[in-house]
Design a protein around this motif. Structure first.
Motif, PDB file in Angstrom:
ATOM      1  N   LEU A  68       0.821  -1.206   0.000  1.00  0.00           N
ATOM      2  CA  LEU A  68       0.000   0.000   0.000  1.00  0.00           C
ATOM      3  C   LEU A  68       0.859   1.262   0.000  1.00  0.00           C
ATOM      4  O   LEU A  68       0.324   2.369  -0.119  1.00  0.00           O
ATOM      5  CB  LEU A  68      -0.911   0.029   1.233  1.00  0.00           C
ATOM      6  CG  LEU A  68      -1.782  -1.197   1.502  1.00  0.00           C
ATOM      7  CD1 LEU A  68      -2.705  -0.921   2.687  1.00  0.00           C
ATOM      8  CD2 LEU A  68      -2.584  -1.594   0.273  1.00  0.00           C
ATOM      9  N   ARG A  69       2.176   1.111   0.100  1.00  0.00           N
ATOM     10  CA  ARG A  69       3.061   2.257   0.294  1.00  0.00           C
ATOM     11  C   ARG A  69       4.095   2.378  -0.826  1.00  0.00           C
ATOM     12  O   ARG A  69       4.482   1.392  -1.439  1.00  0.00           O
ATOM     13  CB  ARG A  69       3.760   2.141   1.655  1.00  0.00           C
ATOM     14  CG  ARG A  69       2.798   2.340   2.824  1.00  0.00           C
ATOM     15  CD  ARG A  69       3.441   1.950   4.143  1.00  0.00           C
ATOM     16  NE  ARG A  69       2.660   2.445   5.265  1.00  0.00           N
ATOM     17  CZ  ARG A  69       1.586   1.835   5.749  1.00  0.00           C
ATOM     18  NH1 ARG A  69       1.145   0.725   5.194  1.00  0.00           N
ATOM     19  NH2 ARG A  69       0.930   2.345   6.791  1.00  0.00           N
ATOM     20  N   GLN A  70       4.573   3.618  -1.006  1.00  0.00           N
ATOM     21  CA  GLN A  70       5.589   3.912  -2.013  1.00  0.00           C
ATOM     22  C   GLN A  70       6.946   3.458  -1.471  1.00  0.00           C
ATOM     23  O   GLN A  70       7.342   3.817  -0.360  1.00  0.00           O
ATOM     24  CB  GLN A  70       5.562   5.409  -2.309  1.00  0.00           C
ATOM     25  CG  GLN A  70       6.146   5.790  -3.630  1.00  0.00           C
ATOM     26  CD  GLN A  70       7.614   6.155  -3.498  1.00  0.00           C
ATOM     27  OE1 GLN A  70       8.144   6.225  -2.411  1.00  0.00           O
ATOM     28  NE2 GLN A  70       8.266   6.363  -4.631  1.00  0.00           N
ATOM     29  N   THR A  71       7.669   2.652  -2.218  1.00  0.00           N
ATOM     30  CA  THR A  71       8.793   1.883  -1.687  1.00  0.00           C
ATOM     31  C   THR A  71       9.951   2.731  -1.155  1.00  0.00           C
ATOM     32  O   THR A  71      10.379   2.533  -0.009  1.00  0.00           O
ATOM     33  CB  THR A  71       9.307   0.899  -2.756  1.00  0.00           C
ATOM     34  OG1 THR A  71       8.208   0.091  -3.195  1.00  0.00           O
ATOM     35  CG2 THR A  71      10.401   0.012  -2.194  1.00  0.00           C
ATOM     36  N   PRO A  72      10.525   3.683  -1.916  1.00  0.00           N
ATOM     37  CA  PRO A  72      11.641   4.454  -1.353  1.00  0.00           C
ATOM     38  C   PRO A  72      11.254   5.233  -0.096  1.00  0.00           C
ATOM     39  O   PRO A  72      12.055   5.343   0.839  1.00  0.00           O
ATOM     40  CB  PRO A  72      12.035   5.392  -2.499  1.00  0.00           C
ATOM     41  CG  PRO A  72      11.571   4.697  -3.733  1.00  0.00           C
ATOM     42  CD  PRO A  72      10.296   4.026  -3.335  1.00  0.00           C
ATOM     43  N   LEU A  73      10.035   5.754  -0.068  1.00  0.00           N
ATOM     44  CA  LEU A  73       9.594   6.482   1.119  1.00  0.00           C
ATOM     45  C   LEU A  73       9.472   5.545   2.313  1.00  0.00           C
ATOM     46  O   LEU A  73       9.855   5.896   3.437  1.00  0.00           O
ATOM     47  CB  LEU A  73       8.258   7.181   0.847  1.00  0.00           C
ATOM     48  CG  LEU A  73       7.696   8.022   1.998  1.00  0.00           C
ATOM     49  CD1 LEU A  73       8.679   9.108   2.413  1.00  0.00           C
ATOM     50  CD2 LEU A  73       6.362   8.639   1.601  1.00  0.00           C
ATOM     51  N   LEU A  74       8.935   4.342   2.098  1.00  0.00           N
ATOM     52  CA  LEU A  74       8.838   3.370   3.183  1.00  0.00           C
ATOM     53  C   LEU A  74      10.221   3.001   3.699  1.00  0.00           C
ATOM     54  O   LEU A  74      10.440   2.890   4.908  1.00  0.00           O
ATOM     55  CB  LEU A  74       8.090   2.127   2.707  1.00  0.00           C
ATOM     56  CG  LEU A  74       8.032   0.956   3.690  1.00  0.00           C
ATOM     57  CD1 LEU A  74       7.417   1.374   5.018  1.00  0.00           C
ATOM     58  CD2 LEU A  74       7.254  -0.212   3.075  1.00  0.00           C
ATOM     59  N   ALA A  75      11.179   2.811   2.789  1.00  0.00           N
ATOM     60  CA  ALA A  75      12.546   2.505   3.213  1.00  0.00           C
ATOM     61  C   ALA A  75      13.112   3.635   4.070  1.00  0.00           C
ATOM     62  O   ALA A  75      13.743   3.394   5.107  1.00  0.00           O
ATOM     63  CB  ALA A  75      13.435   2.275   1.991  1.00  0.00           C
ATOM     64  N   LYS A  76      12.866   4.871   3.647  1.00  0.00           N
ATOM     65  CA  LYS A  76      13.390   6.022   4.390  1.00  0.00           C
ATOM     66  C   LYS A  76      12.709   6.168   5.746  1.00  0.00           C
ATOM     67  O   LYS A  76      13.364   6.427   6.759  1.00  0.00           O
ATOM     68  CB  LYS A  76      13.194   7.296   3.562  1.00  0.00           C
ATOM     69  CG  LYS A  76      13.931   8.522   4.089  1.00  0.00           C
ATOM     70  CD  LYS A  76      13.748   9.699   3.161  1.00  0.00           C
ATOM     71  CE  LYS A  76      14.660  10.859   3.537  1.00  0.00           C
ATOM     72  NZ  LYS A  76      16.073  10.608   3.188  1.00  0.00           N
ATOM     73  N   GLN A  77      11.394   6.016   5.788  1.00  0.00           N
ATOM     74  CA  GLN A  77      10.656   6.141   7.048  1.00  0.00           C
ATOM     75  C   GLN A  77      11.090   5.085   8.060  1.00  0.00           C
ATOM     76  O   GLN A  77      11.332   5.388   9.233  1.00  0.00           O
ATOM     77  CB  GLN A  77       9.152   6.030   6.776  1.00  0.00           C
ATOM     78  CG  GLN A  77       8.558   7.226   6.069  1.00  0.00           C
ATOM     79  CD  GLN A  77       7.110   6.995   5.681  1.00  0.00           C
ATOM     80  OE1 GLN A  77       6.732   5.904   5.246  1.00  0.00           O
ATOM     81  NE2 GLN A  77       6.295   8.014   5.819  1.00  0.00           N
ATOM     82  N   SER A  78      11.179   3.850   7.608  1.00  0.00           N
ATOM     83  CA  SER A  78      11.516   2.773   8.539  1.00  0.00           C
ATOM     84  C   SER A  78      12.969   2.893   9.011  1.00  0.00           C
ATOM     85  O   SER A  78      13.266   2.646  10.191  1.00  0.00           O
ATOM     86  CB  SER A  78      11.255   1.407   7.897  1.00  0.00           C
ATOM     87  OG  SER A  78      11.924   1.271   6.667  1.00  0.00           O
ATOM     88  N   LEU A 116       5.475  -6.979  -3.101  1.00  0.00           N
ATOM     89  CA  LEU A 116       6.284  -7.011  -1.884  1.00  0.00           C
ATOM     90  C   LEU A 116       7.694  -7.523  -2.173  1.00  0.00           C
ATOM     91  O   LEU A 116       8.677  -6.970  -1.680  1.00  0.00           O
ATOM     92  CB  LEU A 116       5.619  -7.871  -0.820  1.00  0.00           C
ATOM     93  CG  LEU A 116       6.412  -8.042   0.484  1.00  0.00           C
ATOM     94  CD1 LEU A 116       6.735  -6.697   1.120  1.00  0.00           C
ATOM     95  CD2 LEU A 116       5.658  -8.935   1.466  1.00  0.00           C
ATOM     96  N   ASP A 117       7.811  -8.558  -2.977  1.00  0.00           N
ATOM     97  CA  ASP A 117       9.142  -9.086  -3.295  1.00  0.00           C
ATOM     98  C   ASP A 117      10.002  -8.018  -3.977  1.00  0.00           C
ATOM     99  O   ASP A 117      11.197  -7.875  -3.667  1.00  0.00           O
ATOM    100  CB  ASP A 117       9.020 -10.314  -4.193  1.00  0.00           C
ATOM    101  CG  ASP A 117       8.522 -11.536  -3.429  1.00  0.00           C
ATOM    102  OD1 ASP A 117       8.762 -11.609  -2.212  1.00  0.00           O
ATOM    103  OD2 ASP A 117       7.899 -12.402  -4.058  1.00  0.00           O
ATOM    104  N   ALA A 118       9.403  -7.272  -4.897  1.00  0.00           N
ATOM    105  CA  ALA A 118      10.151  -6.202  -5.559  1.00  0.00           C
ATOM    106  C   ALA A 118      10.520  -5.105  -4.569  1.00  0.00           C
ATOM    107  O   ALA A 118      11.632  -4.550  -4.616  1.00  0.00           O
ATOM    108  CB  ALA A 118       9.330  -5.634  -6.716  1.00  0.00           C
ATOM    109  N   GLN A 119       9.609  -4.784  -3.650  1.00  0.00           N
ATOM    110  CA  GLN A 119       9.897  -3.766  -2.644  1.00  0.00           C
ATOM    111  C   GLN A 119      11.059  -4.184  -1.750  1.00  0.00           C
ATOM    112  O   GLN A 119      11.917  -3.370  -1.397  1.00  0.00           O
ATOM    113  CB  GLN A 119       8.649  -3.522  -1.785  1.00  0.00           C
ATOM    114  CG  GLN A 119       7.522  -2.802  -2.498  1.00  0.00           C
ATOM    115  CD  GLN A 119       6.338  -2.603  -1.573  1.00  0.00           C
ATOM    116  OE1 GLN A 119       5.741  -3.577  -1.098  1.00  0.00           O
ATOM    117  NE2 GLN A 119       6.000  -1.352  -1.310  1.00  0.00           N
ATOM    118  N   LEU A 120      11.079  -5.431  -1.361  1.00  0.00           N
ATOM    119  CA  LEU A 120      12.124  -5.908  -0.462  1.00  0.00           C
ATOM    120  C   LEU A 120      13.501  -5.800  -1.104  1.00  0.00           C
ATOM    121  O   LEU A 120      14.480  -5.418  -0.447  1.00  0.00           O
ATOM    122  CB  LEU A 120      11.835  -7.352  -0.054  1.00  0.00           C
ATOM    123  CG  LEU A 120      10.635  -7.529   0.875  1.00  0.00           C
ATOM    124  CD1 LEU A 120      10.211  -8.988   0.942  1.00  0.00           C
ATOM    125  CD2 LEU A 120      10.957  -7.008   2.270  1.00  0.00           C
TER     126      LEU A 120
END
Length: 274
Positions: A68-78, A116-120
């Motif tokens: 549900l989330r944009q991947t680079p932003l999720l990486a930065k937030q976490s 999800l696999d691509a996001q990871l």
């Protein structure tokens, strides 16, 4: 086995009280679920607030719906939350299965596993400090949070060995045993050293009948059926027995979820688990 608390979502204003009481008590972790089309607090924002209001207790998403989330932003937030909390943040992650959540986010629910696999793959590169792409450089901070996976099917659990540090198991204890063993098998398949961290969840409400009734009502509204509510643990003896069963299955941590926002549950759980 460590004991954590799953935070209630019915009254977000009570969460600071829950967190500070838990931080002063014997608990290891605060967990928070994720939905989009529901009246719950957004987990990353909420856990950042709670991490800033506590001293030692960990904070954990259970589980954050990554597609549900944009991947680079999720990486930065976490990564930011892991860094600013003093490495007290665990990213519990999964795909979710509710069509309305995916529709609101503009995500294709039929492709959620592949997404999800691509996001990871992208997030692990960014956490390692590598460039995002030929057009965009590194996205800091270069901090990798602990990653746990939640899921019910073998394809989801197989991500534990490939991408993660452990597994979050929900559902009946018989199901927990099966998924724990699948997580360990994934770990061995990918030849990871040591063993995965295994976390089990229990729904519980100890004390007055009104608290248990409120918890069942909240669970029924959230899940849309009574199956989980009917399995609510309501007595100290039953809770001790189920915690012992989780420990026997190999759990490193048990997360106790009370869906009633009554903060006295923190002290009641502390008394039982002492």
């Amino acid at each position: 086995m460590r004991i954590g608390l799953g935070l209630p979502i019915a009254d977000p204003t009570a969460l600071l009280t829950w967190a500070q009481r838990a931080d002063d008590g014997p608990f290891s972790t605060l967990g928070l679920l994720d939905r989009l089309v529901y009246d719950n607090p957004e987990p990353l924002v909420t856990l950042a607030t709670l991490a800033g209001a506590t001293r030692r207790i960990r904070v954990q998403t259970e589980v954050l719906l990554a597609p549900l989330r944009q991947t680079p932003l999720l990486a930065k937030q976490s990564a930011t939350l892991a860094q600013l909390s003093g490495n007290r943040f665990t990213l519990g992650i999964g795909v979710g299965g509710r069509e309305d959540d995916h529709a609101a986010a503009g995500a294709d629910i039929r492709r959620r596993g592949r997404i999800l696999d691509a996001q990871l793959e992208v997030m692990h590169r960014l956490w390692a400090g590598e460039p995002h792409s030929d057009e965009a450089g590194p996205i800091g901070p270069a901090v990798r949070p602990e990653v746990l996976f939640g899921g019910f099917v073998p394809a989801a659990i197989d991500r534990v060995g490939r991408w993660g540090d452990g597994f979050l198991a929900a559902g009946p204890l018989e199901h927990v045993e099966t998924t724990f063993r699948l997580a360990e098998k994934s770990w061995q398949t990918y030849e990871r050293p040591g063993k995965p961290r295994l976390v089990g969840q229990l729904n519980a409400a100890i004390g007055p009948d009104s608290v248990a009734d409120e918890a069942r009502s909240e669970m029924t509204e959230y899940y849309g059926n009574t199956n989980f509510a009917n399995a609510l643990v309501t007595t100290p003896d039953d809770l001790k027995a189920q915690l012992q069963r989780l420990e026997d299955l190999g759990a490193d941590e048990a997360m106790l979820y009370c869906w009633s926002p009554d903060p006295d549950q923190v002290d009641r759980f502390a008394d039982v688990t002492a």
